[in-house]
Scaffold this active site. Structure first.
Site, PDB file in Angstrom:
ATOM      1  CB  SER A  47      -0.884   0.022   1.250  1.00 41.70           C
ATOM      2  OG  SER A  47      -1.524   1.286   1.406  1.00 41.70           O
ATOM      3  CE1 TYR A  90      -3.873  -1.729   5.073  1.00 43.91           C
ATOM      4  CE2 TYR A  90      -3.118   0.464   4.461  1.00 43.91           C
ATOM      5  CZ  TYR A  90      -3.619  -0.775   4.112  1.00 43.91           C
ATOM      6  OH  TYR A  90      -3.845  -1.072   2.784  1.00 43.91           O
TER       7      TYR A  90
END
Length: 269
Positions: free
Chosen positions: A153, A166
């Site tokens: 990501s 995350y």
């Protein structure tokens, strides 16, 4: 073009998280599986939600492709082994692995985050990719080489995320990719990472994305065009195919230019 195969005809690929939850659009895993099949690959659609993976298989076969469904939890070594064995038992080889499974994980800073949820988030986002590679690499070696694509990501490349888990886990995926690329080059296995930006998928939609939030996300890039799972899937198909034969250890943002700028276009005028 000597030695380059543009498509994936007769190759075998595993896509984890190949299902797509009900909702608007298509998830990264389903898009990747469909586009790999369109390029000629035979695809193992692996997912913990059998019904979601089965729908992906149905969509592939409706277009004339070949696929099978493998239900499994990629945080469990025995399930990872079984997913790889499903590919080799059916088609006798394995050429590509797409490590697509990931979750947002728990909220909070280092002071706030729940420790059990933190451990589970790392297990899903990082350890699962190691486990799938553990069983996929020997099968790829036996096939003469292959390609692994890990889905990271842009949060793993930049700061500013409101929660710790995350971006930490996705940053780990980035450097795990580089390490794997070195480890498995001798076996002719290329390992690359795709870092999607703020694509709009059913998972994002289910997370409570308002129209206003969706529009703000669209504007946070150079192109100011909303991305989808198909954009990520197209990059996956490229990195699994012969046209990327000279690429390994690379980190590829698919983000409409979000990571290329320090300021948004309207802030630069």
């Amino acid at each position: 073009m000597d030695g380059i195969a543009e498509d994936l005809q007769d190759k075998v690929a595993i896509v984890t998280g190949a299902g797509s939850r009900p909702g608007e659009g298509v998830g990264n895993g389903r898009a990747a599986a469909i586009l790999l099949a369109r390029a000629g690959a035979r695809v193992v659609c692996a997912d913990s939600m059998a019904a979601w993976a089965e729908e992906t298989r149905r969509m592939i076969e409706a277009e004339g492709g070949e696929a099978l469904t493998a239900e499994g939890d990629v945080t469990r070594p025995e399930d990872c082994k079984r997913i790889v064995e499903a590919a080799t038992a059916r088609w006798g080889r394995l050429d590509a692995l797409v490590n697509n499974v990931g979750i947002g994980g728990p909220p909070g800073t280092a002071e706030e985050v729940d420790l059990e949820a933190w451990a589970q988030g790392l297990l899903v986002n990082v350890t699962s990719m190691m486990l799938m590679a553990k069983y996929a690499v020997p099968a790829m070696r036996a096939s003469g080489g292959g390609a692994i694509v890990n889905i990271g990501s842009v949060a793993g490349l930049r700061g500013g995320h409101p929660h710790l888990l995350y971006p930490t886990s996705k940053g780990a995926v980035v450097n795990m990719t580089r390490a794997m690329a070195v480890h498995h080059a001798k076996d002719r296995i290329r390992v690359n990472c795709i870092c999607p930006g703020m694509v709009y998928t059913p998972m994002v939609q289910k997370g409570g994305m308002t129209p206003e939030m969706r529009e703000a996300r669209r504007k946070r890039s150079i192109l100011q065009v909303e991305g989808s799972g198909w954009d990520v899937g197209a990059a996956v198909a490229f990195l699994c195919g012969g046209n990327s034969r000279w690429m390994t250890g690379t980190i590829v943002p698919v983000d409409a230019g979000t990571t290329a700028i320090a300021a948004l276009p309207d802030e630069m005028r």
